[in-house]
Scaffold this active site. Sequence first.
Site, PDB file in Angstrom:
ATOM      1  N   LYS A 164      87.367  10.736   4.579  1.00 57.79           N
ATOM      2  CA  LYS A 164      87.896  11.449   3.407  1.00 57.79           C
ATOM      3  C   LYS A 164      86.781  12.246   2.733  1.00 57.79           C
ATOM      4  CE  LYS A 164      90.953   9.680   0.569  1.00 57.79           C
ATOM      5  NZ  LYS A 164      91.582   8.735  -0.394  1.00 57.79           N
ATOM      6  N   ASP A 209      98.266   3.130  -0.265  1.00 59.84           N
ATOM      7  CA  ASP A 209      97.147   3.626  -1.062  1.00 59.84           C
ATOM      8  C   ASP A 209      96.527   2.443  -1.802  1.00 59.84           C
ATOM      9  OD1 ASP A 209      95.373   5.356  -2.221  1.00 59.84           O
ATOM     10  OD2 ASP A 209      96.793   6.242  -3.624  1.00 59.84           O
ATOM     11  N   THR A 249      90.778  15.417   0.545  1.00 58.89           N
ATOM     12  CA  THR A 249      91.404  14.842  -0.632  1.00 58.89           C
ATOM     13  C   THR A 249      91.098  15.666  -1.875  1.00 58.89           C
ATOM     14  OG1 THR A 249      91.696  12.752  -1.841  1.00 58.89           O
ATOM     15  CG2 THR A 249      89.469  13.285  -1.077  1.00 58.89           C
ATOM     16  N   GLU A 291      86.194   7.104   2.353  1.00 53.54           N
ATOM     17  CA  GLU A 291      85.745   8.303   1.638  1.00 53.54           C
ATOM     18  C   GLU A 291      84.229   8.436   1.556  1.00 53.54           C
ATOM     19  OE1 GLU A 291      87.185  10.761  -2.324  1.00 53.54           O
ATOM     20  OE2 GLU A 291      88.331   9.125  -1.437  1.00 53.54           O
ATOM     21  N   PHE A 302      97.615  16.145  -4.178  1.00 55.40           N
ATOM     22  CA  PHE A 302      97.931  15.178  -5.220  1.00 55.40           C
ATOM     23  C   PHE A 302      99.151  15.635  -6.013  1.00 55.40           C
ATOM     24  CE2 PHE A 302      93.939  12.460  -5.999  1.00 55.40           C
ATOM     25  CZ  PHE A 302      93.652  12.432  -4.649  1.00 55.40           C
TER      26      PHE A 302
END
Length: 307
Positions: free
Chosen positions: A125, A17, A149, A89, A171
């Site tokens: 994303k 990440d 996400t 993203e 998350f």
Amino acid sequence: MTSKLDQLKQYTTVVADTGDLDAIARLKPVDATTNPSLLLKAAAMPRYAELLDSAVAASGTDLGLACDLFGVAVGQEILKVIPGRISTEVDARLSFDTDATLRRAERLIGLYEEAGIGRERVLIKIASTWEGIRAAERLERSGVQTNLTLLFNFAQAAACADAGVFLISPFVGRIYDWYKKAEGRDYSGEEDPGVQSVARIYRYYKANGYGTVVMGASFRNLGQIEALAGCDRLTISPELLQKLADDQGPLERNLMPGEGEPRQVLDEVSFRWQLNEDAMGTEKLAEGIRLFARDQEKLEALLAARR
């Protein structure tokens, strides 16, 4: 004894990440993922200065295009040092616009393909809003695979699976943060609400035969990672990856398929109601979109200053 990182890799695909190439090369994850916040950090690194200038030069007055060009350029560099895929993203400010999300996703894929990177090495994303999930559904049907996400709520996960998305990123750490503050107490191991959320989704997917990959994200400590050893994928910061690499203790698989809830199919009304009834999910989704939007704006300002 092998490191906990090597043991984790026996059960789970490890994803970095970060946009830090040195960390990725050192820790050797299979995949990597970026977001506006990580791209903003990358933009401050001297090694990316040339990529910033190239993005500005190629984008004219379109700052959104400049951000996309920079994100794809960083993605290309990361793909040189990993065997798998990069997640890039879509602008968070498009989270409630299905058509605009589609257009931006298609542009990102086009930029990768123009650079000689096949779409099989890229995940787009998108925030797990109702509109984002609908965009992902259409992208998947067209051969573009997605990573949904900012996922905090079970209804989001159920809707993503029914839409046939390739991967979700529930998350952990941000759920933990919310409950720690709301309840005034700490959590560890399997009692952690973030861990429980991912475990519930994982078992639901496996019990109902969904092919969508579950990739736990946003970790605050090693205990959360260890409790989810066995999840399909985990995306982990370089700091925590290094701690896992330095720890020679035993690490067992803790998450395995088991009994899951019956399959549920949500229409838009049911989705929005279930999300509305979850104060944590509602607040963290809105907050996450806002934070990514602010970092997108900061990245645009940085690029504008280089003209």
